[in-house]
Design an enzyme around this catalytic site. Sequence first.
Site, PDB file in Angstrom:
ATOM      1  N   CYS A  54      55.514  33.898   5.276  1.00  0.00           N
ATOM      2  CA  CYS A  54      55.636  35.079   5.444  1.00  0.00           C
ATOM      3  C   CYS A  54      55.366  36.005   6.941  1.00  0.00           C
ATOM      4  CB  CYS A  54      54.281  35.696   4.074  1.00  0.00           C
ATOM      5  SG  CYS A  54      54.397  35.229   2.607  1.00  0.00           S
ATOM      6  N   ARG A 114      59.980  33.543   8.846  1.00  0.00           N
ATOM      7  CA  ARG A 114      58.752  33.055   8.440  1.00  0.00           C
ATOM      8  C   ARG A 114      58.718  33.267   6.768  1.00  0.00           C
ATOM      9  NH1 ARG A 114      54.242  32.923  11.986  1.00  0.00           N
ATOM     10  NH2 ARG A 114      53.150  32.949  10.217  1.00  0.00           N
ATOM     11  N   TRP A 122      57.456  34.622   1.816  1.00  0.00           N
ATOM     12  CA  TRP A 122      57.352  32.791   1.228  1.00  0.00           C
ATOM     13  C   TRP A 122      56.608  32.639  -0.151  1.00  0.00           C
ATOM     14  CZ3 TRP A 122      54.730  28.545   0.480  1.00  0.00           C
ATOM     15  CH2 TRP A 122      55.544  27.137   0.682  1.00  0.00           C
ATOM     16  N   GLY A 143      48.473  34.597   2.968  1.00  0.00           N
ATOM     17  CA  GLY A 143      48.132  33.886   3.130  1.00  0.00           C
ATOM     18  C   GLY A 143      47.613  33.145   1.675  1.00  0.00           C
ATOM     19  N   GLU A 150      62.441  11.324  11.318  1.00  0.00           N
ATOM     20  CA  GLU A 150      62.402  12.368  11.570  1.00  0.00           C
ATOM     21  C   GLU A 150      63.721  12.541  11.361  1.00  0.00           C
ATOM     22  OE1 GLU A 150      61.285  15.314  12.222  1.00  0.00           O
ATOM     23  OE2 GLU A 150      63.180  15.965  14.044  1.00  0.00           O
ATOM     24  N   LYS A 185      64.899  15.969   8.871  1.00  0.00           N
ATOM     25  CA  LYS A 185      66.169  16.875   8.888  1.00  0.00           C
ATOM     26  C   LYS A 185      67.008  16.723   7.995  1.00  0.00           C
ATOM     27  CE  LYS A 185      64.144  18.098  11.785  1.00  0.00           C
ATOM     28  NZ  LYS A 185      63.426  18.939  12.151  1.00  0.00           N
ATOM     29  N   GLU A 223      65.973  18.135   4.953  1.00  0.00           N
ATOM     30  CA  GLU A 223      65.037  19.798   5.327  1.00  0.00           C
ATOM     31  C   GLU A 223      66.284  20.194   4.727  1.00  0.00           C
ATOM     32  OE1 GLU A 223      61.613  20.430   8.131  1.00  0.00           O
ATOM     33  OE2 GLU A 223      63.512  19.477   8.648  1.00  0.00           O
ATOM     34  N   HIS A 227      61.562  -4.582   1.749  1.00  0.00           N
ATOM     35  CA  HIS A 227      59.969  -5.188   0.673  1.00  0.00           C
ATOM     36  C   HIS A 227      61.115  -3.532  -0.095  1.00  0.00           C
ATOM     37  CE1 HIS A 227      58.009  -7.297   3.029  1.00  0.00           C
ATOM     38  NE2 HIS A 227      58.635  -6.947   4.154  1.00  0.00           N
ATOM     39  N   LYS A 279      59.153  28.626   8.804  1.00  0.00           N
ATOM     40  CA  LYS A 279      59.122  28.157   9.744  1.00  0.00           C
ATOM     41  C   LYS A 279      57.374  27.223  10.105  1.00  0.00           C
ATOM     42  CE  LYS A 279      60.679  26.667  13.973  1.00  0.00           C
ATOM     43  NZ  LYS A 279      61.063  25.166  13.555  1.00  0.00           N
TER      44      LYS A 279
HETATM   45  C1  G6P Z   1      57.021  23.273   8.353  1.00  0.00           C
HETATM   46  C2  G6P Z   1      58.046  23.195   9.687  1.00  0.00           C
HETATM   47  C3  G6P Z   1      58.785  22.164  10.498  1.00  0.00           C
HETATM   48  C4  G6P Z   1      57.019  22.046  11.075  1.00  0.00           C
HETATM   49  C5  G6P Z   1      56.293  21.364   9.795  1.00  0.00           C
HETATM   50  C6  G6P Z   1      55.004  21.738  11.059  1.00  0.00           C
HETATM   51  O1  G6P Z   1      57.287  22.576   7.964  1.00  0.00           O
HETATM   52  O2  G6P Z   1      59.157  23.455   8.650  1.00  0.00           O
HETATM   53  O3  G6P Z   1      59.764  22.375  11.269  1.00  0.00           O
HETATM   54  O4  G6P Z   1      57.537  20.584  11.490  1.00  0.00           O
HETATM   55  O5  G6P Z   1      55.600  23.002   9.204  1.00  0.00           O
HETATM   56  O6  G6P Z   1      54.439  23.116  11.531  1.00  0.00           O
HETATM   57  P1  G6P Z   1      54.032  23.284  12.873  1.00  0.00           P
HETATM   58  O7  G6P Z   1      53.964  24.643  13.840  1.00  0.00           O
HETATM   59  O8  G6P Z   1      52.320  22.915  12.948  1.00  0.00           O
HETATM   60  O9  G6P Z   1      54.757  22.115  14.209  1.00  0.00           O
END
Ligand code: G6P
Length: 612
Positions: free
Chosen positions: A2, A27, A73, A100, A485, A489, A492, A508, A607
Amino acid sequence: MCGIVGYIGDKNVYPILINGLKRLEYRGYDSAGIVMFDSQLNIYKRKGKVIDLENYVSDKNTNGNIGIGHTRWATHGEPNDINAHPHVSMNGKFSLVHNGIIENYLDLKKDLGNHGIKFHSDTDSEVLVNLIEYFYEQDEDVTAEMAVRLALSKVVGAYGIVVICKEEENKLIAARKGSPLVIGIGRGEYFLASDASPIVEHTKQVVYLNDFDVAIIEKDSLTLKNIENTPVPISIKEVDLHIGEMEKGEFEHFMLKEIFEQPKTIEDTFRGRINPDQTEIVLGGLLDIFPKILEAERIIILGCGTSWHAGLIGEYLIEEYAQIPVEVEYASEFRYRNPVITERDVIIAISQSGETADTLAALAMAKEKSALILGICNVVGSSITRETVAGVYTHAGMEIGVASTKAFSAQVTVLTLLSLKLAKAKEKISAELYGSLIKELAEIPEKIKTILVTHPHIKKIAEKYQEANSALYLGRGYLFPVALEGALKLKEISYIHAEGYAAGEMKHGPIALVDNNLPVMVVAPRDSYYEKIVSNIQEVKARNGNIIAVVSEGDSRLKEMVDDVLEIPKSHPAVSPLLAIIPLQLLAYYIAVLRGCNVDQPRNLAKSVTVE
Ligand code: G6P
């Protein structure tokens, strides 16, 4: 999670709000809304993106010099026009935007319902705005500000709110607990936002609200107090954020721009931190606290998502070179179990935004148990940087693509520097190895450039695999977190199910998934695990799996064995994650684009996750 904007001054508020919401859209982007005061509260809200709101508002009255806006969001209630913010109290006296979660909203809703208050939305935020109005109407001596403070004293949960009262239309009231809010200070005007990005084009002077702060903002004055009505001193900071960082420039997406920025990001991260003859690493933010870190019995790294993956690489590096035991924890798990923490533990929170609710809460718990708490963050002035005793900034610049790329590289760079610095101070590393690793790190930006120019080749591979339903990513050692990672990606942004696995664990379980429909991405540069991972590749091949391998340049052996290769320059294994992640980021990017996905704003994600 948000985005909130607000303005009070002499200018027309509408363009400030709408442009601010566009800056904050990363956000949250399921619905958006604004309210402006022009002899009455004019409220417009729409399900969808800020552009949908803008189109909707195009023929409406957008006059006014005071207003607030929100891009959402969803937490409580599905994304629709009614649940979108701003919310209005039943008698129309208050409007509010909220970031929040109000945890006790059902109890509060029931109480207010017993007083005849009716609700239209499913949100916790509508309960809060009605609670404010309820207190306001109890007694004519109660001002809007008092009503806000009274309401917040009943709230359990997290909030960043901005409130406007129709009967006191010359002020905005903002408050924070757990969800960030920044006030920008102009001349005869104030700006408000969840972060500084919508503010910097107007002013660089800002005030970050702390938990329990309440700000009363009029055109010519700013008053800060806490919810008990005690004055709070105002501390003005200068933000170092440039508009260019917030624009896509020549790139189609922010994510692509940020992938291509990584050579510069890494340079920025180690700039000034390695002395000219490359014999000393200087981490200014840790200077005072460094002797305590050296005495640590254990380092616990906390993070979420991509930051957690960077933390895993940090664990491998610190244990390998500095020989300090390290544990890496999901902040969301750590905060709710009862971990053994002592004052000899050093806790390092890794976070791009510095606002992730779980990471903040986990840190608070560790602090209570007397551990030394440190941060590795990107956003200057963010909550984690203020809650921790000391830390290191990653200096990656603003990251807007929801899928993190350059922030990850910057985090890994900082962790590499930290592990080497610790190793040297503890005399666990030879001068030769120390020097050669610093040199290797300094060469990474140029090496990344040679990978980036292969993007047309990576795009071709993406075309081949764009229809996949599922993908497996394998790696060993430092490259196991890279496999995690890479898989993150892909899932996501392309919505393809993807799993990252330690290659040795494949037999396994995941090997049962292998058939000729499953792309298997194997991170297999020439390192000490090479022969082992070649065996894993053979196991997948024997079951007709399609293999895309990240290999060291010139590796003709693997070229023969696998379906497609993504070459990276040779490097020392300790710095290889910084290279190996690049083709995986690009591969995920191109697959997502080919599938028509919204790369910068993937569905359901945000984000900065400021709710738990
Ligand atoms: C969200 C974002 C991710 C990020 C994670 C942790 O899920 O989409 O890209 O890795 O939060 O965020 P931070 O700001 O704590 O690294």
